[in-house]
Design an enzyme around this catalytic site. Structure first.
Site, PDB file in Angstrom:
ATOM      1  NE  ARG A   4      -3.963  -2.501   1.691  1.00 55.15           N
ATOM      2  CZ  ARG A   4      -4.606  -2.867   2.965  1.00 55.15           C
ATOM      3  NH1 ARG A   4      -3.712  -3.189   3.947  1.00 55.15           N
ATOM      4  NH2 ARG A   4      -5.789  -4.344   2.765  1.00 55.15           N
ATOM      5  CG  PHE A  61      -3.295  -2.281  -8.103  1.00 57.31           C
ATOM      6  CD1 PHE A  61      -3.363  -3.505  -8.084  1.00 57.31           C
ATOM      7  CD2 PHE A  61      -2.006  -1.710  -8.896  1.00 57.31           C
ATOM      8  CE1 PHE A  61      -3.066  -4.068  -9.803  1.00 57.31           C
ATOM      9  CE2 PHE A  61      -1.836  -2.220 -10.350  1.00 57.31           C
ATOM     10  CZ  PHE A  61      -1.856  -3.903 -10.406  1.00 57.31           C
ATOM     11  CD  GLU A  62      -0.855  -4.242  -3.198  1.00 60.05           C
ATOM     12  OE1 GLU A  62      -1.199  -4.680  -2.661  1.00 60.05           O
ATOM     13  OE2 GLU A  62       0.266  -4.057  -3.960  1.00 60.05           O
ATOM     14  N   GLY A  63      -6.470  -3.621  -2.332  1.00 62.10           N
ATOM     15  CA  GLY A  63      -7.422  -3.146  -1.754  1.00 62.10           C
ATOM     16  C   GLY A  63      -7.835  -2.095  -2.354  1.00 62.10           C
TER      17      GLY A  63
END
Length: 604
Positions: free
Chosen positions: A274, A412-414
């Protein structure tokens, strides 16, 4: 008076309740000569190998081109930035690896492949691998002999990662796990040699572990098939596949960490992903701004360059302000992580454990930067298209690719929605555990809004006296709304997602605004006030805009749960805590834009 703590004792989320000194933050101007040389190497690699091939990368029929470019990056050491030196890497500290992520973030599809390999593909082994696993895999991953991919997402398992259905069953002789399942959206899937795969261990008697485990799976283990590359809106050169594991035999020694520890691994690695993604978007945004400035200088309308028009200057100035804030807050958080790592190691903790503990401590800031960076970039590319006008919509101009490639970063990444809710959830959980005293200050703010406002004279010493008071009040606004929401909903607050997202917006803006103010204050101490007048402009402008955004988010939250007298009192408190003396933001944006226009690029 808000307390000031020693540098190493700063904890995640404490910025809401404690005042940080400028001396406690790291600013990009402090990067060493060695770090600047590393950044220059990254830029030269993009200029020589990536930017001339962007069209070829996007339209490659196979993953061979991007794989070969990864080989070249490996020759320069760009794949081993976070790999310890004893395993063939450079063992860079966290903020240096952030710098590499920022510069290479302007590499479009290539940057996605690079970050997937160096981050989520390699770091699980760096942090969780045993000595044998590290010795076997890390040297090849650092050199590029092996390429890595990360296999977590499944067709029915996205944000809810622990609901995955991929199974691993121990073979009868106890020597292998037999892996079966499907993974999707796997970056580097088509050319990876090593996959970090998450699965639940199946006992074979109808009993399956509730928690994921993680495995190091080599392509040559067999039983691995895949679909053709996905056709995507953007990052078209990133090789993204569905991967199928069909009775894939994984040696038992390739279980990563402990059985059932996969979800923890996934969460901690995503924290890294993140904040690295957040700072990578800064690199992409700077390049977009430079392209927009060059076009605005070259393109003439009504006999004059576009860059001379106030509407264009507004856009360029605002783009720079947002990106400057995102860059600043990213490296502030990165250095906090580095400081805590060194502090924990000095107290006897092992290197990998210290890094994981520090990243876990600053998981709130990691989520903040992912949201802020990705949305700043989306703003920049959208305005970049507008600066180009009709040419911005043409695939022959650079904004087409930038616009499309940017959009994935909010997923992306949550997703940004998940990350917003995580910001508030993590803050409240730490408060409930007694790790972060939020409710005490929140109750004090609740009493304050019922009292007569203090109109006493301000202390007249130091920089940004009035601005720091504004920041303290913004923090009070957050605490007021959060405290009232917790009292109203108690354990059911997690179901009120709209309120959580408004609260997160308030927190994010406070963190970014404070970060910029601290950077400029420190910079003035180093260079003097006259030489950083434009940076001061950006800090002041961002603070003014943050006040408005905090007010809007606070109002949205309050009106979602308060009624009658409570509503009136809270709105009154919000108005009190989001006051700032008005200034001419048009002039500030023009000064910032004019300076960049004169240099024909982003200059900060």
């Amino acid at each position: 008076m808000i307390a000031t703590e020693p540098k190493a004792s700063i904890k995640g989320g404490e910025f809401l309740i404690k005042e940080t000194e400028a001396s406690q933050v790291f600013i990009p101007e402090e990067f060493s000569e060695e770090q600047q040389m590393i950044a220059a190497t990254c830029r030269e690699f993009l200029e020589r190998e990536i930017w001339p091939r962007l069209e070829d990368i996007d339209h490659a029929k196979s993953p061979e081109l991007i794989s070969s470019l990864m080989d070249k990056a490996g020759e320069l050491g760009l794949l081993g930035t976070s790999v310890p030196e004893e395993y063939g890497g450079f063992g860079m500290n966290f903020n240096t690896s952030m710098l590499v992520a920022e510069i290479t973030g302007a590499g479009h599809s290539f940057s996605v492949a690079l970050s997937a390999h160096t981050g989520i593909g390699t770091l699980p082994i760096v942090y969780y691998g045993n000595d044998e696993q590290k010795a076997k895999y890390l040297p090849k991953l650092a050199s590029g002999e092996f390429k890595a991919a990360y296999c977590l997402t499944e067709p029915d398992s996205g944000s809810d990662a622990n609901s995955g259905k991929t199974k691993a069953r121990l073979s009868e002789d106890g020597k292998h796990y037999i892996l079966n399942g499907q993974k999707m959206w796997i970056t580097n899937g088509g050319f990876a040699d090593v996959y970090i795969v998450f699965a639940k261990i199946d006992e074979g008697n109808g009993q399956t572990d509730k928690n994921l485990s993680a495995f190091i799976v080599e392509k040559d283990f067999g039983g691995i098939t895949m679909n053709e590359p996905e056709k995507k809106m953007g990052i078209k050169g990133s090789d993204t596949r569905q991967i199928f594991f069909n009775d894939t035999k994984v040696p038992v020694e390739n279980l990563l960490s402990e059985r059932g520890n996969g979800f923890k691994i996934a969460v901690n690695i995503l924290n890294i992903g993140r904040i690295k993604l957040g700072v990578a978007t800064v690199g992409g945004a700077k390049e977009v701004i430079s392209n927009a400035i060059r076009y605005a200088n070259e393109r003439r309308q009504f006999g004059t360059p576009l860059a001379s028009f106030g509407a264009i200057k507004h856009k360029l100035g605002e783009m720079a302000i947002k990106v400057y804030a995102s860059e600043t807050a990213s490296y502030r958080a990165g250095q906090n992580i580095d400081d805590l790592i060194e502090d924990l190691k000095a107290k006897g903790m092992g290197d990998a454990e210290a890094k994981l503990k520090a990243l876990e401590q600053f998981a709130i800031e990691c989520a903040i930067m992912k949201v802020h960076g990705s949305e700043a970039l989306d703003y920049v590319v959208d305005e970049g298209v507008q600066v180009y006008g009709g040419m911005g919509y043409s695939a022959d101009a650079p904004m087409d690719r930038s616009y499309r490639d940017s959009r994935i970063n909010r997923i992306f990444e949550g997703t940004n929605e998940i990350n917003r809710m995580l910001v508030v959830d993590m803050l409240l959980k730490r408060a409930m555990k007694g790790e972060l005293d939020l409710m005490g200050p929140a109750m004090a703010v609740g009493k304050e809004i019922m009292s007569i406002p203090d109109f006493g004279a301000e202390e007249d010493e130091g920089l940004f006296v009035a601005e720091k008071k504004v920041l303290r009040n913004l923090k009070k606004a957050v605490l007021m709304v959060a405290g009232a929401a917790v009292q109203k909903f108690m354990m059911k607050l997690s179901e009120e997602q709209e309120i959580l997202m408004s609260l997160a917006d308030m927190v994010i803006e406070v963190y970014a605004a404070e970060s910029v103010l601290l950077r400029v204050e420190k910079l003035i101490g180093i260079k003097g006030e006259e030489s950083v007048s434009l940076q001061r402009d950006m800090a002041i402008a961002y603070l003014h805009e943050a006040v408005e955004r905090v007010n809007n988010a606070g109002r949205a939250a309050i009106t979602s749960f308060a009624e009658g007298d409570e509503l009136r009192v809270m709105l009154m408190g919000l108005k009190r805590f989001t006051k700032i003396e008005p200034i001419n933001l048009k002039v500030i944006r023009r000064r910032i834009a004019d300076a960049m226009i004169a240099e024909n690029k982003y200059i900060f």
